[in-house]
Design an enzyme around this catalytic site. Structure first.
Site, PDB file in Angstrom:
ATOM      1  N   ARG A  37       0.685  -1.171  -0.066  1.00 46.50           N
ATOM      2  CA  ARG A  37       0.071  -0.004  -0.051  1.00 46.50           C
ATOM      3  C   ARG A  37       1.025   1.296   0.136  1.00 46.50           C
ATOM      4  O   ARG A  37       0.243   2.381  -0.356  1.00 46.50           O
ATOM      5  CB  ARG A  37      -0.840   0.087   1.302  1.00 46.50           C
ATOM      6  N   TYR A 156      -5.463 -13.860  14.920  1.00 49.26           N
ATOM      7  CA  TYR A 156      -4.114 -14.054  14.086  1.00 49.26           C
ATOM      8  C   TYR A 156      -3.863 -15.454  13.825  1.00 49.26           C
ATOM      9  O   TYR A 156      -3.560 -15.879  12.954  1.00 49.26           O
ATOM     10  CB  TYR A 156      -2.991 -13.132  14.867  1.00 49.26           C
TER      11      TYR A 156
END
Ligand code: NDP
Ligand code: 8X3
Length: 255
Positions: A37, A156
């Protein structure tokens, strides 16, 4: 610059393991497609690697958790760049380290959308390109957290267990096309990972690696390179790689 070099697509190449892979593959004369990104980091890495190694580096700046962005960026690549020899499904993150009762829904969404759904969006597109070429190698970056769970790691760990399951099932689905699929599951690697997990708290992140020598991103890149440079008839299904000082998420020998 040559389009005859083999192409490796690395997701999440703006730091850590992905960046180390970009360096290593470029130094071995692979052309690269690097994603992330942070556009400036992608561009700086592209300029550095093209200058240093004379390979072609293509940058794609998008958020892997956004299906339409993944599709448009990948599908808009010119056809010669769709001949991907190696896909390294690396982009991923942890957000927070909270109990199930205290966890933040936004952290959970981000991890699930990035680590599972993002990996799926990319894999669906690229595996079809590999099927057309009747060859390819997909590397899925899992984690020790995909093999064992630890306190407060809940979501996670669940996303990395999902990567482990996808790694196994992709290998079955792609078997008849001669496409290799390998899972790489590291223990503690010192990257931006902990800083991201603790929402930018650098001091807290640093403490994760206090008193022992963690893995370096380069250690993982070298292992991935080893897996992708075996002879055509050899596939490494799955590897767990730990710091010597870490036997499991719970057993760490700190000074
Ligand atoms: P880093 O934080 O250093 O790198 C993560 C990379 O993923 C960055 O390039 C980041 O790029 C990219 N990324 C994260 N979210 C997105 C998103 N939504 N869209 C696109 N790219 C994204 O961490 P690591 O190098 O350590 O992590 C790489 C992989 O290794 C992850 O999958 C992680 O779970 C796994 N792993 C890490 C371990 C460790 O101890 N460090 C151990 C085991 C596994 P950007 O921010 O520019 O978008
Ligand atoms: C990163 C390693 O042990 O923090 O996947 O989950 S751990």
């Amino acid at each position: 610059m040559s389009i005859e070099n083999k192409i490796v697509l690395i997701t999440g190449a703006t730091s850590g393991i992905g960046e180390a892979c970009a360096e290593l593959y470029a130094s071995n004369n692979f052309d690269l497609i690097i994603t992330g990104r942070r556009e400036e980091k992608l561009n700086n890495l592209m300029l550095k690697l093209e200058k240093e190694f004379k390979v072609k580096v293509t940058t794609l700046c998008f958020d892997i958790s956004k299906k339409e962005d993944v599709e448009s960026h990948l599908n808009n690549l010119p056809s010669e760049l769709k001949k991907i020899a190696i896909l390294i499904n690396n982009a991923g993150l942890s957000q927070g380290l909270d109990s199930i009762q205290d966890g933040k829904l936004s952290d959970w969404d981000t991890m699930i959308d990035t680590n599972i759904k993002g990996l799926l969006y990319v894999s669906k597109i690229v595996s079809n390109w590999m099927i057309s070429e009747k060859s390819g190698h997909i590397i899925n970056i899992g984690s020790i957290a995909g093999k064992q769970v630890y306190a407060n790691g809940n979501v996670y760990c669940a996303t990395k267990h999902a990567v482990d399951a996808l790694n196994q099932s992709m290998r079955i689905d792609l078997l008849k096309f001669g496409i290799k699929v390998t899972g790489i599951n590291p223990g503690a690697v010192e990257t931006e990972f902990s800083e991201v997990r603790f929402h930018g708290d650098k001091d807290k992140a640093k403490k994760v690696y206090d008193g022992f020598e963690p893995l370096k991103a380069k250690d993982i890149a070298e292992t991935i390179y080893f897996a992708t440079s075996r002879p055509a008839h050899v596939n490494i299904n799955d590897l767990i790689i730990m710091p010597t000082a870490q036997a499991s998420p719970y057993y760490m020998e700190r000074n």
